[in-house]
Structures are given as C-alpha cells and as structure tokens.
Scaffold this active site. Sequence first.
Site, mmCIF file in Angstrom:
data_model
loop_
_atom_site.group_PDB
_atom_site.id
_atom_site.type_symbol
_atom_site.label_atom_id
_atom_site.label_comp_id
_atom_site.label_asym_id
_atom_site.label_seq_id
_atom_site.Cartn_x
_atom_site.Cartn_y
_atom_site.Cartn_z
ATOM 1 N N PRO A 1 0.827 -1.227 0.073
ATOM 2 C CA PRO A 1 -0.026 0.016 -0.105
ATOM 3 C C PRO A 1 0.684 1.307 0.007
ATOM 4 C CG PRO A 1 -0.810 -1.712 1.599
ATOM 5 C CD PRO A 1 0.433 -2.052 1.094
ATOM 6 N N GLU A 2 0.589 2.145 -0.952
ATOM 7 C CA GLU A 2 1.094 3.427 -0.962
ATOM 8 C C GLU A 2 0.448 4.523 -0.320
ATOM 9 O OE1 GLU A 2 3.097 4.024 -4.738
ATOM 10 O OE2 GLU A 2 3.914 2.046 -4.877
#
Length: 271
Positions: free
Chosen positions: A2-3
Amino acid sequence: MPELPEVEVTRQGISPHLIDQDVIGLTVRNPSLRWPVPEIAQQIVGQRIRSVRRRAKYLLIDTDAGTTIVHLGMSGSLRILPKQTPAEKHDHIDLELASGKILRFNDPRRFGAWLWCELPEMAHPLLSKLGPEPLLAAFNVGYLAKALSGKKKAIKLCLMDNHIVVGVGNIYANEALFAAGIHPQTEAGRVDAERLMILVTEVKQILSNAIKQGGTTLKDFTNAEGKPGYFAQKLHVYGRGGQSCTQCGHLLSEIKLGQRATVFCSLCQPK
C-alpha cells in the site's frame, strides 16, 4: 505494498467510525509484527479518539494520552467490523469501540506495525526525519530543486526517498516521471527547474486522482469497506513493460532500479 493513496483512502474510510469514540478494549492476538506490539491496552483503553491523521504511510490515531502509530506494511489492512465478527487467521489486532464496532488489523506477512507514542508524536524516530507531504504546499519546485541540487542519484530513487518527499512509492513514481517526460535514470541534479515544476505538478495530480478513485488495485489492497481500488485502469507505464506506450505507441522498456521494477518509454522520456 500500500502506498500513500491507499493509506489515505484507509484513513478516510475508518475516520468517521473512530473519531469521538471511546476505546473499551484492545485485543492483540499476535504481537510479533515488524516490531513487537507494546503493552498499550492500559494507555488506550478508556480514552476517546480525538482524530485520525496520516503522516507519510503511517496512520496516527490520537487520544489525550498519546498516539497509536499504525503502518500497513506490505500486506496489512484495517477494517471496521461488528464486534462479534469471528477472527480469521491473520487478524492480529482488534480495537474495540463503545459503538459496538471494532477496528481490525489483518496482516498476512506481519510487516506492519502498531506502536504507541506519547505526545509530541512527531519526535518519534519513525516520523522525525521524514520529508514534506507531496500534496501540501511545502512540496514545491523551489524545495525540490534545492533538495536535489548536486545529486547524482537517479531521479526515480530520489522521488522514492522519504527524506526528500514522503509517500511517492514505486507505482506513482513510474507514473509521475512518465507524465513529466523524465527518464527514471536521469541524475536528479541534472533535471532543470522547468521539468521539476512539471514533475511536482504531476506527482500532486496523480496522487490526488488515485485517492479520489479509491487507491490502486493491488493483489491484496482493499479499503476499509473491503472494496478494491480502481486506479489501476488508469496506469500508463507501471506493470506494462513490453506493451505499447499510450502516448506514442513505442514499446515500453522495463529495468530494475533500486531493486524495483521501473517502466518507461524511451521516446517520451529521453535520457
């Protein structure tokens, strides 16, 4: 992994369920995450959640007593669920709320983190040396030009350096450099101010669009309601090595840069 957009989407999803809620319980089924989960029940139980913030890829759950710092790691997720929902294999932590709901942390790879910090939390070692947020005014062409001055490291690696700017991970670095017409291997200090201005604009626009569309559909990313993100359909280069460039039709090249897949168009992004 996840960014920033995925973490921000998660924050937006859980915040309405947490803010102004009293914490009435904390269950830690497996404390062996990236760092051992500290004994925080006595600090947080009985506290009211005042806010839910994001700094880089860290979520900050604030109470008067202190802040819980949460990181999703490579495969972590947070869900709002009814208290009676049975725990599954990788459901490591439940934060129980007076509303009858729980905030559940699931992390198959256990690279995520739950930590406790007394205020001021920005002095915490994980947060104290982070660069500016890319969506705020502090991330601008003047700042970036100064930060990159004289650097011979590849521009893509600098863009992914959290000491320079936070949260621009691999997916969005690929996309922003393509949109700005900058070859990812270009020495950062050689990118002129005009091109840096375009890059700053594209970083902000691409991240904002990803947040609006719910994040990027990765193999194991879902938002707080368990729904996938939809930004993947908008990607121009990431994951498309060997396919045609959406801008000129030339075949996209793929290399490894800093051990990360890097895709670019040699015609649209000349070195």
